[in-house]
Design a protein around this motif. Sequence first.
Motif, PDB file in Angstrom:
ATOM      1  N   LYS A 159      61.037  54.252  36.403  1.00  0.00           N
ATOM      2  CA  LYS A 159      62.367  54.814  36.584  1.00  0.00           C
ATOM      3  C   LYS A 159      63.379  53.730  36.954  1.00  0.00           C
ATOM      4  CE  LYS A 159      62.034  59.706  37.595  1.00  0.00           C
ATOM      5  NZ  LYS A 159      62.413  60.751  38.547  1.00  0.00           N
ATOM      6  N   GLU A 160      62.968  52.837  37.841  1.00  0.00           N
ATOM      7  CA  GLU A 160      63.862  51.751  38.235  1.00  0.00           C
ATOM      8  C   GLU A 160      64.171  50.849  37.051  1.00  0.00           C
ATOM      9  OE1 GLU A 160      61.945  49.830  41.440  1.00  0.00           O
ATOM     10  OE2 GLU A 160      62.481  51.337  42.938  1.00  0.00           O
ATOM     11  N   GLY A 161      63.154  50.604  36.229  1.00  0.00           N
ATOM     12  CA  GLY A 161      63.358  49.785  35.037  1.00  0.00           C
ATOM     13  C   GLY A 161      64.290  50.437  34.056  1.00  0.00           C
ATOM     14  N   GLU A 162      64.147  51.751  33.858  1.00  0.00           N
ATOM     15  CA  GLU A 162      65.002  52.470  32.931  1.00  0.00           C
ATOM     16  C   GLU A 162      66.429  52.541  33.447  1.00  0.00           C
ATOM     17  OE1 GLU A 162      63.270  56.220  32.192  1.00  0.00           O
ATOM     18  OE2 GLU A 162      61.798  55.475  30.767  1.00  0.00           O
ATOM     19  N   ILE A 163      66.583  52.672  34.750  1.00  0.00           N
ATOM     20  CA  ILE A 163      67.922  52.697  35.325  1.00  0.00           C
ATOM     21  C   ILE A 163      68.619  51.365  35.098  1.00  0.00           C
ATOM     22  CG2 ILE A 163      69.205  52.784  37.491  1.00  0.00           C
ATOM     23  CD1 ILE A 163      67.172  54.867  38.455  1.00  0.00           C
ATOM     24  N   MET A 164      67.869  50.263  35.263  1.00  0.00           N
ATOM     25  CA  MET A 164      68.449  48.947  35.036  1.00  0.00           C
ATOM     26  C   MET A 164      68.835  48.764  33.572  1.00  0.00           C
ATOM     27  SD  MET A 164      68.741  47.270  37.845  1.00  0.00           S
ATOM     28  CE  MET A 164      68.847  45.564  37.317  1.00  0.00           C
ATOM     29  N   GLU A 165      68.015  49.314  32.649  1.00  0.00           N
ATOM     30  CA  GLU A 165      68.315  49.193  31.228  1.00  0.00           C
ATOM     31  C   GLU A 165      69.545  50.014  30.861  1.00  0.00           C
ATOM     32  OE1 GLU A 165      64.858  50.319  29.127  1.00  0.00           O
ATOM     33  OE2 GLU A 165      63.709  48.548  29.697  1.00  0.00           O
ATOM     34  N   GLN A 166      69.672  51.205  31.449  1.00  0.00           N
ATOM     35  CA  GLN A 166      70.808  52.051  31.145  1.00  0.00           C
ATOM     36  C   GLN A 166      72.099  51.469  31.712  1.00  0.00           C
ATOM     37  OE1 GLN A 166      69.897  55.904  32.645  1.00  0.00           O
ATOM     38  NE2 GLN A 166      68.253  56.279  31.185  1.00  0.00           N
ATOM     39  N   ASP A 167      72.036  50.841  32.869  1.00  0.00           N
ATOM     40  CA  ASP A 167      73.219  50.296  33.514  1.00  0.00           C
ATOM     41  C   ASP A 167      73.498  48.911  32.939  1.00  0.00           C
ATOM     42  OD1 ASP A 167      75.329  49.702  35.078  1.00  0.00           O
ATOM     43  OD2 ASP A 167      74.252  49.676  36.981  1.00  0.00           O
ATOM     44  N   PHE A 168      74.134  48.881  31.784  1.00  0.00           N
ATOM     45  CA  PHE A 168      74.359  47.605  31.119  1.00  0.00           C
ATOM     46  C   PHE A 168      75.430  46.776  31.808  1.00  0.00           C
ATOM     47  CE2 PHE A 168      78.421  47.993  28.815  1.00  0.00           C
ATOM     48  CZ  PHE A 168      78.718  49.305  29.100  1.00  0.00           C
ATOM     49  N   MET A 169      76.104  47.357  32.817  1.00  0.00           N
ATOM     50  CA  MET A 169      77.102  46.609  33.576  1.00  0.00           C
ATOM     51  C   MET A 169      76.563  46.134  34.912  1.00  0.00           C
ATOM     52  SD  MET A 169      80.658  48.621  32.893  1.00  0.00           S
ATOM     53  CE  MET A 169      81.369  48.718  31.252  1.00  0.00           C
ATOM     54  N   ASN A 170      75.256  46.121  35.070  1.00  0.00           N
ATOM     55  CA  ASN A 170      74.652  45.634  36.302  1.00  0.00           C
ATOM     56  C   ASN A 170      74.451  44.125  36.200  1.00  0.00           C
ATOM     57  OD1 ASN A 170      72.551  44.882  38.266  1.00  0.00           O
ATOM     58  ND2 ASN A 170      72.498  47.072  38.691  1.00  0.00           N
ATOM     59  N   PHE A 171      75.093  43.370  37.107  1.00  0.00           N
ATOM     60  CA  PHE A 171      75.010  41.915  37.081  1.00  0.00           C
ATOM     61  C   PHE A 171      74.279  41.354  38.298  1.00  0.00           C
ATOM     62  CE2 PHE A 171      78.854  43.121  34.729  1.00  0.00           C
ATOM     63  CZ  PHE A 171      78.566  42.556  33.512  1.00  0.00           C
ATOM     64  N   GLY A 172      73.456  42.186  38.915  1.00  0.00           N
ATOM     65  CA  GLY A 172      72.634  41.701  40.012  1.00  0.00           C
ATOM     66  C   GLY A 172      73.129  42.054  41.393  1.00  0.00           C
ATOM     67  N   TYR A 173      74.259  42.760  41.493  1.00  0.00           N
ATOM     68  CA  TYR A 173      74.807  43.150  42.792  1.00  0.00           C
ATOM     69  C   TYR A 173      75.008  44.662  42.818  1.00  0.00           C
ATOM     70  CZ  TYR A 173      75.826  38.165  42.835  1.00  0.00           C
ATOM     71  OH  TYR A 173      75.714  36.802  42.770  1.00  0.00           O
ATOM     72  N   HIS A 174      74.890  45.238  44.009  1.00  0.00           N
ATOM     73  CA  HIS A 174      74.968  46.686  44.141  1.00  0.00           C
ATOM     74  C   HIS A 174      76.345  47.178  44.562  1.00  0.00           C
ATOM     75  CE1 HIS A 174      70.646  45.710  44.554  1.00  0.00           C
ATOM     76  NE2 HIS A 174      70.486  46.840  43.901  1.00  0.00           N
ATOM     77  N   SER A 175      77.162  46.318  45.163  1.00  0.00           N
ATOM     78  CA  SER A 175      78.490  46.736  45.598  1.00  0.00           C
ATOM     79  C   SER A 175      79.350  45.504  45.856  1.00  0.00           C
ATOM     80  CB  SER A 175      78.403  47.570  46.880  1.00  0.00           C
ATOM     81  OG  SER A 175      77.930  46.774  47.951  1.00  0.00           O
ATOM     82  N   GLN A 176      80.656  45.750  45.959  1.00  0.00           N
ATOM     83  CA  GLN A 176      81.569  44.654  46.271  1.00  0.00           C
ATOM     84  C   GLN A 176      81.362  44.178  47.700  1.00  0.00           C
ATOM     85  OE1 GLN A 176      85.661  45.412  45.261  1.00  0.00           O
ATOM     86  NE2 GLN A 176      86.427  43.691  46.461  1.00  0.00           N
ATOM     87  N   ALA A 177      80.997  45.107  48.573  1.00  0.00           N
ATOM     88  CA  ALA A 177      80.748  44.731  49.972  1.00  0.00           C
ATOM     89  C   ALA A 177      79.591  43.746  50.061  1.00  0.00           C
ATOM     90  CB  ALA A 177      80.440  45.984  50.794  1.00  0.00           C
ATOM     91  N   GLU A 178      78.565  43.947  49.219  1.00  0.00           N
ATOM     92  CA  GLU A 178      77.431  43.025  49.203  1.00  0.00           C
ATOM     93  C   GLU A 178      77.887  41.625  48.774  1.00  0.00           C
ATOM     94  OE1 GLU A 178      73.148  42.352  46.909  1.00  0.00           O
ATOM     95  OE2 GLU A 178      74.385  44.118  46.475  1.00  0.00           O
ATOM     96  N   MET A 179      78.745  41.569  47.754  1.00  0.00           N
ATOM     97  CA  MET A 179      79.246  40.272  47.303  1.00  0.00           C
ATOM     98  C   MET A 179      80.099  39.601  48.372  1.00  0.00           C
ATOM     99  SD  MET A 179      80.191  40.607  43.264  1.00  0.00           S
ATOM    100  CE  MET A 179      81.616  41.649  43.567  1.00  0.00           C
ATOM    101  N   ASP A 180      80.938  40.403  49.038  1.00  0.00           N
ATOM    102  CA  ASP A 180      81.785  39.844  50.102  1.00  0.00           C
ATOM    103  C   ASP A 180      80.929  39.279  51.232  1.00  0.00           C
ATOM    104  OD1 ASP A 180      84.031  40.544  48.701  1.00  0.00           O
ATOM    105  OD2 ASP A 180      84.272  42.481  49.721  1.00  0.00           O
ATOM    106  N   SER A 181      79.856  39.979  51.546  1.00  0.00           N
ATOM    107  CA  SER A 181      78.961  39.518  52.598  1.00  0.00           C
ATOM    108  C   SER A 181      78.283  38.198  52.210  1.00  0.00           C
ATOM    109  CB  SER A 181      77.895  40.579  52.888  1.00  0.00           C
ATOM    110  OG  SER A 181      76.965  40.131  53.834  1.00  0.00           O
ATOM    111  N   ILE A 182      77.867  38.106  50.969  1.00  0.00           N
ATOM    112  CA  ILE A 182      77.217  36.880  50.494  1.00  0.00           C
ATOM    113  C   ILE A 182      78.196  35.703  50.516  1.00  0.00           C
ATOM    114  CG2 ILE A 182      76.172  35.772  48.476  1.00  0.00           C
ATOM    115  CD1 ILE A 182      75.009  38.508  47.721  1.00  0.00           C
ATOM    116  N   ARG A 183      79.437  35.956  50.088  1.00  0.00           N
ATOM    117  CA  ARG A 183      80.429  34.877  50.051  1.00  0.00           C
ATOM    118  C   ARG A 183      80.843  34.430  51.443  1.00  0.00           C
ATOM    119  NH1 ARG A 183      85.094  35.607  45.618  1.00  0.00           N
ATOM    120  NH2 ARG A 183      84.928  33.338  45.528  1.00  0.00           N
ATOM    121  N   GLN A 184      80.774  35.343  52.407  1.00  0.00           N
ATOM    122  CA  GLN A 184      81.093  34.956  53.781  1.00  0.00           C
ATOM    123  C   GLN A 184      80.063  33.975  54.324  1.00  0.00           C
ATOM    124  OE1 GLN A 184      81.527  38.524  56.092  1.00  0.00           O
ATOM    125  NE2 GLN A 184      83.596  38.973  55.333  1.00  0.00           N
ATOM    126  N   LYS A 185      78.804  34.217  53.968  1.00  0.00           N
ATOM    127  CA  LYS A 185      77.742  33.324  54.420  1.00  0.00           C
ATOM    128  C   LYS A 185      77.747  32.006  53.656  1.00  0.00           C
ATOM    129  CE  LYS A 185      74.741  37.179  55.736  1.00  0.00           C
ATOM    130  NZ  LYS A 185      73.449  37.885  55.479  1.00  0.00           N
TER     131      LYS A 185
END
Length: 352
Positions: free
Chosen positions: A158-184
Motif C-alpha cells: 500500500k505504501e508503495g502504491e501510494i508513492m507511485e500514485q503521488d507523482f508530485m512526491n519529492f521526498g518531503y511530507h510537508s513544508q514545515a518539515e522542509m523548514d525544520s531541515i533548513r533551520q538545522k
Amino acid sequence: MAHKNPLRKDKTCLNCNYVVEQRFCPNCGQENTDTRKTFYHLFVHFFEDLTHYENAFWKTIRNLILKPAALTKEYLSGKRLSYLAPVRLYIFISFVTFFMFNILANEEEQLIKNEAKAGILKDTVKLPEEVWLEEIAKDKRAPKAVVDSLKHYIRQKKEGEIMEQDFMNFGYHSQAEMDSIRQKDPDAINDLEYWINKKSFEVKKRYPASMLPEKFKQSVIQNIPKALFLYMPIFALVLWLFHNKKRWYYFDHGIFTLHYFSFLLLINLIVLLVDSLLSSISSHFLVDAVSGIFALIAYLWMFYYFFPAHHRFFGESRLISFLKSMALLFINMILISFLLVFLFVYSFVNIH
C-alpha cells in the motif's frame, strides 16, 4: 464566373476619399461598388468565398500531408492565392488540435470525478491480499507468524502504491518539515528544490491525489501552444545555421517551419480524431488494434516526413541532405528536451 457588383456613380472612395477612376481604389484597394446589396448578391458572394476557401483549404491540407515541402516551394515561388497562408494555416490547425485535446481532457477529468463519487478508485478498493487476510484471520488455527507476515506485506504494498500514485512526491511530507531541515542545515535544501516542493504542497491542498495527474495533464496541454510558438523561431534559426545564408533567408526557413509544425499538429489531430471515433464505436480489442496500427503508421510517416521535405526543399544531394537532417533532428531533440523540462515545470506551477 464571379458575379461583379455594380460600380458607384460617385467616384470618391468611401474608405479614404480618394478619386477612383476604375473598379478598385488606387490608394487603399477598396472596391468602389454599391454598399447596399440585394440578398441575391450576398448569397452569390458568400457562395464564391466559401467555394474558394474550401478549394484552397483542401488543396493545402492534401499537399501538406502527402507532398513534403511542396507547399513551401509553391508559396515561396509566388503561388499564394491557391493555398492558405502559412500563418493562418498554423493558427487554424493549432486551434482545432488543442481545442480537441482540451475537450477530451475535460471528459477524462469528469470520468475520474464520477469514479471518485462512485467509490471505485484504486485506493478505495480492497486488495486481494486484504480479502485473503480476513479469511485467514477467521481461522484461529492460522499461525500468528503467517498473519503478521501478510499484514507487513500488505502495508508495504500500500505504501508503495501510494508513492507511485503521488507523482508530485519529492521526498518531503510537508513544508514545515522542509523548514525544520533548513533551520538545522541551510544548505540541505537549495532554493529551487524548496520552491518546487512548496508549489507541490500548495497544489495538493487544492486537489485530491486522484485528480492531480489529470490536472497536470490539462495544464501541460494548455501550455503546449505557447511552447511551440516560442520554439518555432529557434527551429528556423537552427535550419538557417545549416544552410547557405546567401541563397536562403531566415524568412524561407520560417515558412518551412510553419508548414512543418502545421503538419506535425495535423497528424496528431487526425490520430486523436480516429482514436476517439473508433473508441466511441466499440471497445473490442480488434477496434483497439486497428486504432493502434493507424497511429503507428501515422507516427512513422510523421518521423520520416522531415527527410524528404528537407531534401526536396533545399535541393541538396540525398547523402548531404540525410546527414544534415540527422544532425538537425539530433540538435532539436536536445533543445526539445530542455523545452519539455521547462514546459513541465511551468505547467506544474500553473495548475489551476
